[in-house]
Design an enzyme around this catalytic site. Structure first.
Site, PDB file in Angstrom:
ATOM      1  N   TYR A 191       0.804  -1.236   0.000  1.00  0.00           N
ATOM      2  CA  TYR A 191       0.000   0.000   0.000  1.00  0.00           C
ATOM      3  C   TYR A 191       0.832   1.280   0.000  1.00  0.00           C
ATOM      4  O   TYR A 191       0.266   2.377  -0.026  1.00  0.00           O
ATOM      5  CB  TYR A 191      -0.941  -0.010   1.216  1.00  0.00           C
ATOM      6  CG  TYR A 191      -1.915  -1.167   1.191  1.00  0.00           C
ATOM      7  CD1 TYR A 191      -2.806  -1.324   0.135  1.00  0.00           C
ATOM      8  CD2 TYR A 191      -1.929  -2.130   2.208  1.00  0.00           C
ATOM      9  CE1 TYR A 191      -3.688  -2.391   0.084  1.00  0.00           C
ATOM     10  CE2 TYR A 191      -2.814  -3.197   2.177  1.00  0.00           C
ATOM     11  CZ  TYR A 191      -3.683  -3.321   1.113  1.00  0.00           C
ATOM     12  OH  TYR A 191      -4.558  -4.375   1.064  1.00  0.00           O
ATOM     13  N   HIS A 200      -8.277   2.505  -5.633  1.00  0.00           N
ATOM     14  CA  HIS A 200      -7.530   1.512  -4.848  1.00  0.00           C
ATOM     15  C   HIS A 200      -6.051   1.834  -4.927  1.00  0.00           C
ATOM     16  O   HIS A 200      -5.533   2.126  -6.015  1.00  0.00           O
ATOM     17  CB  HIS A 200      -7.774   0.094  -5.371  1.00  0.00           C
ATOM     18  CG  HIS A 200      -9.202  -0.307  -5.230  1.00  0.00           C
ATOM     19  ND1 HIS A 200      -9.750  -0.629  -4.021  1.00  0.00           N
ATOM     20  CD2 HIS A 200     -10.207  -0.366  -6.127  1.00  0.00           C
ATOM     21  CE1 HIS A 200     -11.030  -0.881  -4.174  1.00  0.00           C
ATOM     22  NE2 HIS A 200     -11.336  -0.725  -5.450  1.00  0.00           N
TER      23      HIS A 200
HETATM   24  O1  CA2 Z   1      -5.740  -1.287  -2.607  1.00  0.00           O
HETATM   25  C1  CA2 Z   1      -6.633  -0.758  -1.930  1.00  0.00           C
HETATM   26  O2  CA2 Z   1      -6.740   0.451  -1.768  1.00  0.00           O
HETATM   27  C2  CA2 Z   1      -7.621  -1.652  -1.168  1.00  0.00           C
HETATM   28  O3  CA2 Z   1      -8.913  -1.044  -1.231  1.00  0.00           O
HETATM   29  C3  CA2 Z   1      -7.118  -1.719   0.263  1.00  0.00           C
HETATM   30  C4  CA2 Z   1      -7.921  -2.670   1.154  1.00  0.00           C
HETATM   31  C5  CA2 Z   1      -8.044  -4.041   0.498  1.00  0.00           C
HETATM   32  O4  CA2 Z   1      -8.889  -4.870   1.280  1.00  0.00           O
HETATM   33  C6  CA2 Z   1      -8.597  -3.952  -0.917  1.00  0.00           C
HETATM   34  O5  CA2 Z   1      -8.639  -5.244  -1.482  1.00  0.00           O
HETATM   35  C7  CA2 Z   1      -7.731  -3.049  -1.784  1.00  0.00           C
HETATM   36  C8  CA2 Z   1      -7.199  -2.811   2.512  1.00  0.00           C
HETATM   37  C9  CA2 Z   1      -7.201  -1.523   3.309  1.00  0.00           C
HETATM   38  C10 CA2 Z   1      -5.886  -1.273   3.996  1.00  0.00           C
HETATM   39  O6  CA2 Z   1      -5.525  -2.367   4.800  1.00  0.00           O
HETATM   40  C11 CA2 Z   1      -4.315  -2.326   5.461  1.00  0.00           C
HETATM   41  C12 CA2 Z   1      -4.013  -3.442   6.185  1.00  0.00           C
HETATM   42  C13 CA2 Z   1      -2.812  -3.517   6.881  1.00  0.00           C
HETATM   43  C14 CA2 Z   1      -1.941  -2.436   6.848  1.00  0.00           C
HETATM   44  C15 CA2 Z   1      -2.262  -1.304   6.108  1.00  0.00           C
HETATM   45  C16 CA2 Z   1      -3.459  -1.248   5.431  1.00  0.00           C
END
Ligand code: CA2
Length: 155
Positions: free
Chosen positions: A25, A102
């Site tokens: 991310y 995303h």
């Molecule tokens: O790529 C993206 O922006 C997502 O929407 C992020 C989501 C994920 O479930 C989607 O499939 C794609 C996850 C949100 C962030 O999650 C985190 C988890 C651990 C550490 C940092 C962020």
């Protein structure tokens, strides 16, 4: 006339950005992304509401509250992208332009991330460009709002 309002809504776990999983991310925190959005919105002449919740119902309330008040929605629904018919229904019911963002390229990851339910409500989707995707979404939204405004004026 007041600047048109755009809501930037963020779903579950996006408050953890920058703390974990930087390889997927990026290193920007949600506060960094908010600052980027505020700067871009000011330059584009947009008023901005920037919010994050870990709760599906809260996000749905915020989407519903956009009706008649905001001119567009930029949304990163987080994991709800892949599961939430209720969030999709709320987005459709606003009748507003929606851009889904995303940070990661959801088409390059696990198969269950390939499908976005919420994208059915979106005019466009930006994925895989990290935090920059939010700025690009605001630029695209400014264009959609300007086009809708000139249609209304010339009608
Ligand atoms: O790529 C993206 O922006 C997502 O929407 C992020 C989501 C994920 O479930 C989607 O499939 C794609 C996850 C949100 C962030 O999650 C985190 C988890 C651990 C550490 C940092 C962020």
């Amino acid at each position: 006339m007041a600047d048109p309002l755009v809501a930037v809504l963020n779903g579950p776990n996006l408050n953890l950005l920058g703390v974990r999983e930087p390889s997927i991310y990026g290193r920007a925190t949600l506060a960094d992304i908010e600052a980027l959005c505020r700067d871009r919105a000011a330059r584009l002449g947009l008023a901005l509401e920037f919010r994050q919740s870990n709760h599906e119902g809260v996000l749905i309330d915020w989407v519903q509250a956009c009706r008649g008040r905001a001119r567009g929605i930029v949304i990163n629904p987080g994991g709800l992208t892949h599961t939430s018919v209720a969030l999709l229904d709320a987005l459709v019911a606003t009748d507003l332009p929606v851009i889904e963002v995303h940070l990661s390229n959801i088409h390059r990851r696990e198969p269950f991330r390939e499908r976005s339910l919420t994208a059915k409500a979106a005019t466009g989707v930006i994925a895989g460009l990290g935090a920059a995707g939010y700025g690009l979404a605001l630029e695209a939204m400014a264009g959609l709002i300007a086009a809708a405004t000139s249609e209304t004026v010339s009608a």
